[in-house]
Structures are given as C-alpha cells and as structure tokens.
Scaffold this motif. Structure first.
Motif, PDB file in Angstrom:
ATOM      1  N   THR A  88       7.861  -1.893  -2.326  1.00 42.76           N
ATOM      2  CA  THR A  88       6.522  -1.772  -2.546  1.00 42.76           C
ATOM      3  C   THR A  88       5.702  -2.627  -1.839  1.00 42.76           C
ATOM      4  O   THR A  88       4.437  -2.939  -2.079  1.00 42.76           O
ATOM      5  CB  THR A  88       5.949  -1.924  -3.983  1.00 42.76           C
ATOM      6  OG1 THR A  88       6.156  -3.153  -4.700  1.00 42.76           O
ATOM      7  CG2 THR A  88       6.904  -0.945  -4.910  1.00 42.76           C
TER       8      THR A  88
ATOM      9  N   ALA B 142       4.096  -3.271   2.292  1.00 48.97           N
ATOM     10  CA  ALA B 142       4.257  -2.959   3.847  1.00 48.97           C
ATOM     11  C   ALA B 142       4.046  -3.972   4.591  1.00 48.97           C
ATOM     12  O   ALA B 142       3.000  -4.802   4.341  1.00 48.97           O
ATOM     13  CB  ALA B 142       3.576  -1.854   3.974  1.00 48.97           C
TER      14      ALA B 142
ATOM     15  N   ARG C 226      -0.368  -4.659  -1.842  1.00 49.59           N
ATOM     16  CA  ARG C 226       0.700  -3.850  -0.984  1.00 49.59           C
ATOM     17  C   ARG C 226       1.233  -4.384   0.322  1.00 49.59           C
ATOM     18  O   ARG C 226       2.089  -3.878   0.966  1.00 49.59           O
ATOM     19  CB  ARG C 226       0.308  -2.321  -0.665  1.00 49.59           C
ATOM     20  CG  ARG C 226       0.129  -1.596  -2.177  1.00 49.59           C
ATOM     21  CD  ARG C 226      -0.485  -0.104  -1.794  1.00 49.59           C
ATOM     22  NE  ARG C 226      -0.497   0.534  -2.985  1.00 49.59           N
ATOM     23  CZ  ARG C 226      -1.610   0.773  -4.096  1.00 49.59           C
ATOM     24  NH1 ARG C 226      -2.535  -0.081  -4.016  1.00 49.59           N
ATOM     25  NH2 ARG C 226      -1.315   1.510  -5.003  1.00 49.59           N
TER      26      ARG C 226
ATOM     27  N   ILE D 114       3.654   3.793  -0.068  1.00 48.51           N
ATOM     28  CA  ILE D 114       4.478   2.379  -0.114  1.00 48.51           C
ATOM     29  C   ILE D 114       4.689   2.412  -1.628  1.00 48.51           C
ATOM     30  O   ILE D 114       6.055   1.499  -1.540  1.00 48.51           O
ATOM     31  CB  ILE D 114       3.017   1.367   0.053  1.00 48.51           C
ATOM     32  CG1 ILE D 114       2.665   1.467   1.513  1.00 48.51           C
ATOM     33  CG2 ILE D 114       3.896   0.020  -0.064  1.00 48.51           C
ATOM     34  CD1 ILE D 114       1.413   0.632   1.723  1.00 48.51           C
ATOM     35  N   THR D 115       4.357   2.759  -2.617  1.00 50.85           N
ATOM     36  CA  THR D 115       4.878   2.373  -3.818  1.00 50.85           C
ATOM     37  C   THR D 115       5.553   3.534  -4.713  1.00 50.85           C
ATOM     38  O   THR D 115       5.948   3.255  -5.741  1.00 50.85           O
ATOM     39  CB  THR D 115       3.563   1.877  -4.734  1.00 50.85           C
ATOM     40  OG1 THR D 115       2.411   2.981  -4.809  1.00 50.85           O
ATOM     41  CG2 THR D 115       2.904   0.570  -4.153  1.00 50.85           C
TER      42      THR D 115
END
Length: 325
Positions: free
Chosen positions: A16, A18, A131, A90-91
């Motif tokens: 989670t 980047a 993130r 991303i998550t």
C-alpha cells in the motif's frame, strides 16, 4: 531497500505504498528496474509512459499478474488527472481487469508501483497522505566520470553471478520489524511536494502568524472576547491577493475562493464590527492559538524534519562474494 526486499520475499502481499523517484534525465533510474526485471522475470514487470491508456484507460490487461509496475517520466498533468484512481491502485486489495472481448474479472492486487519523473510535482500528495515515499536523485555526474560509474553497472546487469548475489541479499534481509505504513521515510523532497499541494490560504496564514513581515496587517484583539482576534476583510484580502499572485504566478486569483479558504479551511467567522472611523465593517474573527494548532496539526507546518541525504544500513549483510559463488 526493505521495500524491494519485501517484493522478493512476499510478492503476494500489497505494501500500500508507492515509490516516487525524482531526478534529472540521464541519472539512471531505469537501470534499477532493469536489475529488478532480470531477477523477477520480464513477465512480472510492466513499464508505461502512458498511464491514461495502459493503466486507467478502457482496457488494462497489461497489469494482470504483475508484481512491479513502472510509471515512466510521469508528468503532473497525468498524475493529477488520475489521482483518485491512482490512490485506489496503490491500496485496493482487488483490481478489475478489462480485456477486449472478455467479460470484466477481478484479480488480487499485489503490485508495487515505482513512479519515475523529472517533474516538480508528478503526483498529488495531500495533507493526510499515507501512500507515497519520495526519493530525490543526486546531481548528474560530470561527463568525464559517467563511464567509470555506469559501465560496471551495465556489465553486471548481464552477469548471473552478480544477479544471484543481489537476489540472495534481498531474500535474506531481515524484515521482521518492518512496517511499511508506520515506518515510511519522510524526505525533504516528500515534504516539498506535500507543501506544494497545501491550499493557498493555510500557507498564507501560517506566514502571517509566524513571519514579522506581516506585522502591519491590522490584526487586533476583539474587545468583546479577548480570546479572539479581528482583521478587516478589506485589509487582509488585498494583501492575500498580492501574496497569491506572487507565489502562484500564472494562476488566477478568485476572491470567492479566498473567502471560502478562510471560513471553511481555518474556521474563521465573518462578522460585522463597529469602528470609530469607518462605522460597521466586515471582519474575520479567529482564535490565533487554535488557528496555529490547525496549521501545525492538519497541515503539518512547523515540522522541519525530512532529509534527502538518505542513509542505508548494510551492516546486516554486505554485498561480497563468498565460497558459495
């Protein structure tokens, strides 16, 4: 280092987080992915310079089954246009895959994202971000030193013995105490990008309340409630406009947006107050201490931490040849 090691040790998990790597062209960002691709396998890596088409477009079969996805030379326009879908990418535990002439299906998401860019702000980093990690590359080497530095790296890229050694290092690295969400490195490059996304009014008010150059702004205590301060609207908005046009050169100043910023973001109250010379005028009423608290907690002003001089500890496993190779 741990982020990459986790990709090898736990490819099925989603961190989670980047990685955003900013540098001038020619520093060799792609070389890192070349090494990772050699060790992971080409079928598990996807690179694109058009996220609108390949990732967030109508069809996205290219991300199916991937462990690593590289956004190459991402520009701010693309990063901001797709910011909400990017955050989800991303998550999200699951990804919807759309292939031509195939019914949409869902896969588990375990993709690690590397964003490479030479733009100032390739992605939006909001105040509440959890993130991103941002790494700023060093300056380019002098032309007469580049070959000495890069030639061995390109040679080693095709040396199975070297690749095995690096792979072993990543696989044996201890990650038992690593929590990527709670232990993200906060670099100065990250802080600069984050500050660049803070709304203008909070940035302005922090300077007003902490910088002596704004001492002439007519802020005075409210005689009826000494815990509050007053500033005439027709005094602060013109000064804010001058500041805005200097700091945000090229953007259009909108008075309504400025007023909304003071009222909605900083909880100022717009009221009429009587004055000896001008009668009743519109003022902003606010609590200085609470405003500073909002600025320092919600917008993280005053936190001077963060460095671009990253220090990596290799003491638990140096890269050197042994009898096993």
């Amino acid at each position: 280092i741990d982020y990459i090691a986790d990709m090898f040790q736990n490819p099925q998990t989603l961190p989670t987080i980047a990685i955003v790597m900013k540098s001038k062209q020619g520093l060799g960002k792609d070389l890192l992915i070349n090494y990772l691709e050699k060790m992971l396998g080409e079928e598990y890596v996807f690179r694109t310079s058009d996220i609108g088409r390949d990732i967030f477009g109508t069809f996205n079969p290219a991300v199916r089954g991937k462990i690593l996805v590289q956004f190459n030379e991402l520009q701010g326009k693309d990063g901001f246009t797709h910011k909400e879908r990017f955050k989800d990418f991303i998550t999200a535990d699951k990804l919807n895959i759309n292939e031509k002439n195939v019914k949409q299906f869902t896969i588990k998401n375990s993709i690690r994202i590397f964003v490479f860019s030479n733009a100032m702000t390739p992605v939006e980093i909001p105040v509440d971000d959890r993130r991103f990690v941002v790494i700023k590359g060093a300056d380019l080497l002098a032309a007469d030193k580049r070959n000495d530095y890069y030639d061995p790296l390109f040679t080693n890229l095709n040396d199975p013995q070297i690749l095995d050694l690096i792979y072993k290092y990543f696989m044996e690295r201890d990650l038992s105490q690593r929590d990527f969400k709670r232990q993200r490195p906060i670099t100065q490059a990250y802080k600069n990008m984050k500050e660049g996304n803070i709304p203008p009014v909070p940035r302005y008010m922090y300077e007003v309340l902490t910088n002596d150059q704004f001492i002439n702004l007519p802020i005075r205590p409210d005689k009826q409630n000494k815990e509050l301060s007053l500033v005439p609207v027709n005094s602060i908005l013109p000064q804010y406009k001058l500041w805005y046009e200097k700091v945000y050169e090229g953007r259009s100043y909108v008075k309504k947006d400025a007023n909304n910023g003071f009222v909605e973001l900083l909880n100022f109250t717009k009221i009429k107050k009587g004055t000896p010379k001008h009668g009743r005028i519109w003022c902003y009423s606010f609590d200085k201490e609470k405003t500073l608290e909002i600025l320092e907690t919600e917008y993280e002003f005053g936190d001077e931490g963060g460095s671009d001089d990253e220090i990596y500890d290799f003491s638990d496993g140096e890269l050197e040849f042994t009898d096993d190779y």
